[in-house]
Design a protein around this motif. Structure first.
Motif, PDB file in Angstrom:
ATOM      1  N   PHE A 223       0.802  -1.230   0.000  1.00 39.48           N
ATOM      2  CA  PHE A 223       0.000   0.000   0.000  1.00 39.48           C
ATOM      3  C   PHE A 223       0.840   1.288   0.000  1.00 39.48           C
ATOM      4  CE2 PHE A 223      -4.129  -1.894   2.097  1.00 39.48           C
ATOM      5  CZ  PHE A 223      -4.272  -2.748   1.021  1.00 39.48           C
ATOM      6  N   PRO A 224       1.888   1.380   0.868  1.00 38.90           N
ATOM      7  CA  PRO A 224       2.618   2.662   0.905  1.00 38.90           C
ATOM      8  C   PRO A 224       3.224   3.035  -0.445  1.00 38.90           C
ATOM      9  CG  PRO A 224       3.296   1.224   2.715  1.00 38.90           C
ATOM     10  CD  PRO A 224       2.423   0.412   1.824  1.00 38.90           C
ATOM     11  N   PHE A 225       3.675   2.014  -1.190  1.00 38.37           N
ATOM     12  CA  PHE A 225       4.331   2.271  -2.479  1.00 38.37           C
ATOM     13  C   PHE A 225       3.315   2.732  -3.525  1.00 38.37           C
ATOM     14  CE2 PHE A 225       6.627  -0.908  -0.073  1.00 38.37           C
ATOM     15  CZ  PHE A 225       7.876  -0.325   0.001  1.00 38.37           C
ATOM     16  N   ILE A 226       2.098   2.220  -3.403  1.00 38.13           N
ATOM     17  CA  ILE A 226       1.040   2.600  -4.354  1.00 38.13           C
ATOM     18  C   ILE A 226       0.462   3.963  -3.976  1.00 38.13           C
ATOM     19  CG2 ILE A 226      -1.225   1.929  -5.279  1.00 38.13           C
ATOM     20  CD1 ILE A 226      -0.426  -1.014  -4.514  1.00 38.13           C
ATOM     21  N   ARG A 227       0.175   4.131  -2.689  1.00 30.42           N
ATOM     22  CA  ARG A 227      -0.458   5.382  -2.215  1.00 30.42           C
ATOM     23  C   ARG A 227       0.449   6.583  -2.493  1.00 30.42           C
ATOM     24  NH1 ARG A 227      -1.830   9.580  -0.339  1.00 30.42           N
ATOM     25  NH2 ARG A 227      -3.639  10.073   0.934  1.00 30.42           N
ATOM     26  N   GLU A 228       1.753   6.354  -2.342  1.00 24.34           N
ATOM     27  CA  GLU A 228       2.719   7.425  -2.607  1.00 24.34           C
ATOM     28  C   GLU A 228       2.563   7.948  -4.043  1.00 24.34           C
ATOM     29  OE1 GLU A 228       6.645   5.788  -2.147  1.00 24.34           O
ATOM     30  OE2 GLU A 228       7.578   7.593  -2.984  1.00 24.34           O
ATOM     31  N   ARG A 229       2.245   7.033  -4.977  1.00 21.95           N
ATOM     32  CA  ARG A 229       2.158   7.419  -6.394  1.00 21.95           C
ATOM     33  C   ARG A 229       0.785   7.932  -6.808  1.00 21.95           C
ATOM     34  NH1 ARG A 229       6.191   3.491  -5.780  1.00 21.95           N
ATOM     35  NH2 ARG A 229       7.905   3.616  -7.275  1.00 21.95           N
ATOM     36  N   ILE A 230      -0.264   7.347  -6.259  1.00 22.08           N
ATOM     37  CA  ILE A 230      -1.611   7.758  -6.703  1.00 22.08           C
ATOM     38  C   ILE A 230      -2.115   8.977  -5.934  1.00 22.08           C
ATOM     39  CG2 ILE A 230      -2.241   5.440  -7.495  1.00 22.08           C
ATOM     40  CD1 ILE A 230      -4.038   5.196  -4.990  1.00 22.08           C
ATOM     41  N   GLY A 231      -1.472   9.266  -4.788  1.00 24.08           N
ATOM     42  CA  GLY A 231      -1.842  10.441  -4.004  1.00 24.08           C
ATOM     43  C   GLY A 231      -3.224  10.333  -3.391  1.00 24.08           C
ATOM     44  N   SER A 232      -3.743  11.459  -2.957  1.00 26.28           N
ATOM     45  CA  SER A 232      -5.026  11.438  -2.249  1.00 26.28           C
ATOM     46  C   SER A 232      -6.209  11.438  -3.222  1.00 26.28           C
ATOM     47  CB  SER A 232      -5.134  12.628  -1.290  1.00 26.28           C
ATOM     48  OG  SER A 232      -4.887  13.807  -2.019  1.00 26.28           O
TER      49      SER A 232
ATOM     50  N   GLY B 291      -4.103   7.176   7.948  1.00 24.65           N
ATOM     51  CA  GLY B 291      -5.155   8.146   7.633  1.00 24.65           C
ATOM     52  C   GLY B 291      -5.438   8.243   6.135  1.00 24.65           C
ATOM     53  N   TRP B 292      -5.312   7.093   5.432  1.00 26.43           N
ATOM     54  CA  TRP B 292      -5.564   7.088   3.979  1.00 26.43           C
ATOM     55  C   TRP B 292      -7.061   6.904   3.730  1.00 26.43           C
ATOM     56  CZ3 TRP B 292      -1.426   2.753   3.575  1.00 26.43           C
ATOM     57  CH2 TRP B 292      -0.152   3.323   3.502  1.00 26.43           C
ATOM     58  N   GLU B 293      -7.723   7.964   3.346  1.00 30.46           N
ATOM     59  CA  GLU B 293      -9.176   7.841   3.161  1.00 30.46           C
ATOM     60  C   GLU B 293      -9.535   7.197   1.831  1.00 30.46           C
ATOM     61  OE1 GLU B 293     -10.849  11.679   3.890  1.00 30.46           O
ATOM     62  OE2 GLU B 293     -10.298  11.584   6.017  1.00 30.46           O
ATOM     63  N   ASN B 294      -8.592   7.116   0.921  1.00 29.39           N
ATOM     64  CA  ASN B 294      -8.881   6.571  -0.414  1.00 29.39           C
ATOM     65  C   ASN B 294      -8.319   5.155  -0.595  1.00 29.39           C
ATOM     66  OD1 ASN B 294      -6.272   7.609  -0.233  1.00 29.39           O
ATOM     67  ND2 ASN B 294      -6.127   8.012  -2.418  1.00 29.39           N
ATOM     68  N   VAL B 295      -8.008   4.494   0.523  1.00 26.59           N
ATOM     69  CA  VAL B 295      -7.522   3.102   0.455  1.00 26.59           C
ATOM     70  C   VAL B 295      -8.544   2.219   1.168  1.00 26.59           C
ATOM     71  CG1 VAL B 295      -5.623   1.527   1.007  1.00 26.59           C
ATOM     72  CG2 VAL B 295      -5.128   3.938   0.472  1.00 26.59           C
ATOM     73  N   HIS B 296      -9.022   1.198   0.449  1.00 30.63           N
ATOM     74  CA  HIS B 296     -10.108   0.369   0.975  1.00 30.63           C
ATOM     75  C   HIS B 296      -9.695  -1.096   0.928  1.00 30.63           C
ATOM     76  CE1 HIS B 296     -12.423   4.023   0.336  1.00 30.63           C
ATOM     77  NE2 HIS B 296     -11.872   4.054  -0.871  1.00 30.63           N
ATOM     78  N   VAL B 297     -10.185  -1.869   1.883  1.00 24.36           N
ATOM     79  CA  VAL B 297      -9.921  -3.306   1.824  1.00 24.36           C
ATOM     80  C   VAL B 297     -11.255  -4.054   1.782  1.00 24.36           C
ATOM     81  CG1 VAL B 297      -7.651  -3.225   2.909  1.00 24.36           C
ATOM     82  CG2 VAL B 297      -9.648  -3.481   4.344  1.00 24.36           C
ATOM     83  N   VAL B 298     -11.279  -5.097   0.963  1.00 19.38           N
ATOM     84  CA  VAL B 298     -12.512  -5.843   0.740  1.00 19.38           C
ATOM     85  C   VAL B 298     -12.209  -7.320   0.956  1.00 19.38           C
ATOM     86  CG1 VAL B 298     -14.244  -6.492  -0.991  1.00 19.38           C
ATOM     87  CG2 VAL B 298     -13.230  -4.210  -1.052  1.00 19.38           C
TER      88      VAL B 298
END
Ligand SMILES: C[S@@+](CC[C@H](N)C(=O)[O-])C[C@H]1O[C@@H](n2cnc3c(N)ncnc32)[C@H](O)[C@@H]1O
Length: 228
Positions: free
Chosen positions: A58-67, A92-99
């Motif tokens: 997740f950190p590697f992806i979130r860093e690139r896709i941003g908020s 505090g990533w509001e745009n990251v979801h787990v299913v």
């Protein structure tokens, strides 16, 4: 007990320890970063992480896709998802979801910009079909990357395959050996190869990189544009 039930029990039980290994083993961060790099993500992109486990990518992806982007992790083991969810809350990533769901029957619809799956295809019953299904979730021009471990066919790695086999055995759910006619490391190798075949069949502009003496493979590709 079925293979799926055994895997869920095993990963559920060891989720906390798995998270430490998945995030702190020397070199594992750089290989995850390399895999995510092949997706050429842009801010605002939508990404699926199939079999996301504790969310180590997740950190590697979130860093690139941003908020502005969206990341959805899919996994069938509740304990692994609890760890992933805790990571999302902590950051505090509001745009990251787990299913919670079966990645071989994805509980999400496309089109998405990218799909990543790390250390998962060796657990799939029909990796060729499933990876083909993942590719069909991509928008034209979207990218997929698979990060996997398998026995090494490199001269420097081959002498260490016996150690790798011991690692596969130790990290497999109990009963794995009795469920297959072949040894677990051979099952792993053939599933990783089948997943790669699907990628070769369904994508263009493929990339492949061996790391860690050939024990780790990063294979990526792009879904053809409609005019390709
Ligand atoms: C070795 S862990 C890898 C976790 C994570 N991708 C990583 O890189 O650390 C394998 C994960 O795949 C999940 N998994 C395996 N088969 C699955 C399936 N068919 N559907 C959903 N999750 C699956 C397991 O629950 C486990 O969390």
């Amino acid at each position: 007990m079925s293979g799926t039930a055994a895997a869920q029990k095993f990963y559920g039980r060891w989720a906390r320890l798995y998270d430490v290994i998945a995030t702190s083993t020397p070199g594992v961060g750089s290989v995850r970063d390399a895999a995510v790099s092949t997706l050429a993500l842009e801010p605002g992109d939508t990404v699926l992480d199939m079999g996301c486990g504790t969310g180590a990518n997740f950190p590697f992806i979130r860093e690139r896709i941003g908020s502005d982007g969206t990341l959805v992790g899919v996994d069938y083991t509740a304990g692994m998802l609890d760890q992933a969810h805790a990571r999302v809350e902590r950051e505090g990533w509001e745009n990251v979801h787990v299913v919670r769901g079966d990645a071989s029957r994805p509980p999400v619809c496309g089109p998405v910009d990218a799909v990543i799956s790390s250390f998962v295809v060796g657990m799939l019953g029909d990796p060729e079909r499933t990876v083909g299904d993942w590719i069909s979730l991509l928008r034209p021009g979207g990218r997929i990357v698979l990060l996997d471990a398998a026995q090494s066919s490199r001269l420097v790695g081959e002498p260490l395959n016996a150690l790798f086999q011991a690692f596969v055995l130790a990290s497999s759910p109990p009963g794995t050996r009795s469920r297959h006619r072949e040894e677990p490391w051979n099952v792993l190798d053939s599933r990783v190869a089948a997943a790669r075949r699907a990628l070769e069949h369904g994508t263009v502009a493929r990339t492949h990189e061996d790391r860690a003496l050939g024990f780790v493979q990063v294979t990526g590709g792009r879904r053809p544009e409609s005019n390709e």
